[in-house]
Design a protein around this motif. Structure first.
Motif, mmCIF file in Angstrom:
data_model
loop_
_atom_site.group_PDB
_atom_site.id
_atom_site.type_symbol
_atom_site.label_atom_id
_atom_site.label_comp_id
_atom_site.label_asym_id
_atom_site.label_seq_id
_atom_site.Cartn_x
_atom_site.Cartn_y
_atom_site.Cartn_z
ATOM 1 N N GLY A 153 0.992 -1.294 -0.071
ATOM 2 C CA GLY A 153 -0.075 0.196 0.049
ATOM 3 C C GLY A 153 0.807 1.235 0.012
ATOM 4 O O GLY A 153 2.029 1.257 -0.162
ATOM 5 N N LEU A 154 0.252 2.446 0.167
ATOM 6 C CA LEU A 154 0.985 3.597 0.151
ATOM 7 C C LEU A 154 1.517 4.044 1.382
ATOM 8 O O LEU A 154 0.593 4.414 2.239
ATOM 9 C CB LEU A 154 -0.102 4.756 -0.666
ATOM 10 C CG LEU A 154 -0.509 4.667 -1.978
ATOM 11 C CD1 LEU A 154 -1.491 5.638 -2.450
ATOM 12 C CD2 LEU A 154 0.818 4.747 -2.715
ATOM 13 N N GLY A 155 2.771 3.769 1.745
ATOM 14 C CA GLY A 155 3.238 4.205 2.997
ATOM 15 C C GLY A 155 4.249 5.471 2.947
ATOM 16 O O GLY A 155 4.333 5.996 1.701
ATOM 17 N N PRO A 156 4.796 5.594 4.032
ATOM 18 C CA PRO A 156 5.896 6.691 3.709
ATOM 19 C C PRO A 156 6.811 6.423 2.746
ATOM 20 O O PRO A 156 7.554 7.269 2.085
ATOM 21 C CB PRO A 156 6.520 6.761 5.008
ATOM 22 C CG PRO A 156 5.588 6.145 6.071
ATOM 23 C CD PRO A 156 4.778 5.162 5.166
ATOM 24 N N ALA A 157 7.337 5.072 2.572
ATOM 25 C CA ALA A 157 8.265 4.933 1.647
ATOM 26 C C ALA A 157 8.048 5.070 0.491
ATOM 27 O O ALA A 157 8.718 5.781 -0.657
ATOM 28 C CB ALA A 157 8.870 3.517 1.751
ATOM 29 N N GLN A 158 6.607 4.705 0.016
ATOM 30 C CA GLN A 158 6.077 4.797 -1.335
ATOM 31 C C GLN A 158 5.921 6.387 -1.605
ATOM 32 O O GLN A 158 6.106 6.984 -2.760
ATOM 33 C CB GLN A 158 4.730 4.335 -1.336
ATOM 34 C CG GLN A 158 4.916 2.757 -1.526
ATOM 35 C CD GLN A 158 5.036 2.036 -0.264
ATOM 36 O OE1 GLN A 158 5.225 2.647 0.917
ATOM 37 N NE2 GLN A 158 5.762 0.896 -0.282
ATOM 38 N N TRP A 159 5.425 7.457 -0.580
ATOM 39 C CA TRP A 159 5.315 8.551 -0.884
ATOM 40 C C TRP A 159 6.516 9.316 -1.141
ATOM 41 O O TRP A 159 6.737 10.257 -2.061
ATOM 42 C CB TRP A 159 4.534 9.232 0.203
ATOM 43 C CG TRP A 159 2.992 9.165 0.223
ATOM 44 C CD1 TRP A 159 2.555 8.211 1.300
ATOM 45 C CD2 TRP A 159 2.021 9.373 -0.571
ATOM 46 N NE1 TRP A 159 0.923 8.195 1.135
ATOM 47 C CE2 TRP A 159 0.791 8.826 -0.044
ATOM 48 C CE3 TRP A 159 2.239 10.184 -1.829
ATOM 49 C CZ2 TRP A 159 -0.244 9.137 -0.908
ATOM 50 C CZ3 TRP A 159 1.110 10.352 -2.371
ATOM 51 C CH2 TRP A 159 -0.272 9.865 -2.175
#
Length: 390
Positions: A153-159
């Motif tokens: 999902g969209l976590g801090p790493a993805q953002w």
């Protein structure tokens, strides 16, 4: 200006001596005095420097040399008299120029570097979406990507990945620019000059820099009718053709508010300083006015980075308020010239006729008969020239 430093004795003028008036003040310092206890007195005027009095009266013995200092006399106010010695006319100072406003090349990259950075940013966004599991199945299938089994999902790493890839893509595609022949950019960052770009083709320029496009091609401008005057001060209307170009892009852009308006105002000011040739006048030196205008405008425009090649008058006419009067004056001048030409021709014809009659012995005329013949011939020739054809 003449300065008299020594005197030679001359023979006295015959006649009774003229008594010298008493001196109201002390003798001139450094003069040494004259024989007999008289002091050396001088007369100053505007044309000469100093004239000793004894040179005018010459009633005493040999004078003693009097040291004189040169005196420069200027022009008297209100007389219009030109001074004999004056100061040289000071040249008009040029506008000051900021020494930091000097054109220099800006740092740019080839366009391929920007395209590569933009593609890498787009690919990073796609990879981050696939890693987060938010990439649509159709897009993943079209790109040939398998389904990611550990989608988190969209976590801090993805953002963070989205931000990095997006910034790279924006900087890559946002800095692409196309350089054109005859055009240049003046780059600035937060009000500071960062260089000029004159290169052509696809380039990458820092998108944070402010770009100002400048036309550096050879340009010509045909003015509207401007005010001018001839040598007599008669009002004229002049249309000029100006050929110029921008030589220094930073001075033309940052050194003046609008360089095109500045050129127009320089031309208008030069027309008021250079007397023009009146319409219909015989031009002894056709290029004199053009050279003077070009020199003045080029001198005024050089500090702002503009190079002026020529300022050429293409049409000169009288101002509307004096056009009718000058037209009548021109007609009167032409009529007077025509009358003078006709009178000269008639006098020559009469003289030639009378000379032939008398030299060939056809007639023998006394003074009265000669005058009457000349009168009759003059009237006949003038009447014949005044007749008009059918």
């Amino acid at each position: 200006m003449t300065t008299i430093t020594s005197h030679t004795p001359e023979s006295p003028v015959p006649g009774p001596p003229v008594p010298e008036p008493p001196t109201p003040g002390p003798p001139t310092p450094g003069a040494g005095g004259l024989a007999g206890g008289r002091s050396a007195r001088v007369i100053r005027n505007e044309a000469t420097t100093e004239i000793p009095v004894h040179l005018l009266f010459r009633d005493g013995p040999d004078p003693v040399p009097v040291p004189l200092r040169p005196v420069v006399v200027g022009r008297r106010q209100g007389t219009g008299e030109q001074p004999r010695l004056g100061r040289p006319v000071a040249e008009r100072p040029l506008p000051p120029v900021d020494p930091e406003l000097v054109e220099r090349p800006a740092r740019v990259l080839p366009g391929g570097a920007g395209v590569l950075a933009g593609v890498c940013g787009a690919a990073g966004c796609v990879a981050t979406s696939w890693w987060a599991g938010v990439l649509p199945p159709l897009a993943a299938g079209a790109l040939g990507l398998p389904e990611y089994p550990g989608a988190a999902g969209l976590g801090p790493a993805q953002w963070a990945g989205y931000a990095t890839a997006g910034a790279l893509g924006l900087f890559g595609f946002g800095g692409l620019a196309r350089g054109r022949t005859g055009r240049a950019w003046v780059l600035g960052l937060f009000g500071r000059y960062r260089g000029s770009v004159r290169r052509t083709g696809l380039l990458w320029v820092n998108p944070l820099l402010l770009r100002r496009r400048v036309d550096v091609r050879l340009r010509h401008w045909r003015s509207e009718p401007m005010q001018a005057a001839d040598h007599s001060g008669v009002a004229l209307r002049v249309v000029v053709l100006v050929v110029w170009r921008v030589r220094d892009t930073v001075r033309a852009t940052l050194g003046v508010e609008d360089h095109e308006t500045y050129v127009r105002e320089c031309v208008e000011a030069a027309l008021l300083r250079v007397p023009m040739e009146a319409p219909g006048a015989v031009r002894g030196a056709p290029d004199t006015v053009q050279d003077a205008l070009t020199r003045l405008v080029a001198t005024d425009a050089a500090p702002v980075g503009i190079e002026v090649f020529s300022v050429r008058p293409v049409r000169v006419e009288y101002a509307p308020e004096v056009a009718a009067v000058m037209h009548r004056r021109r007609i009167a001048v032409l009529d007077a010239q025509h009358r003078a030409s006709v009178l000269t021709s008639v006098v020559d014809s009469v003289e030639d006729t009378v000379t032939r009659l008398t030299t060939r012995g056809l007639v023998d005329l006394d003074d009265y008969e000669r005058k009457m013949l000349v009168k009759d011939l003059t009237v006949a020739f003038c009447a014949g020239r005044g007749e008009t054809g059918p």
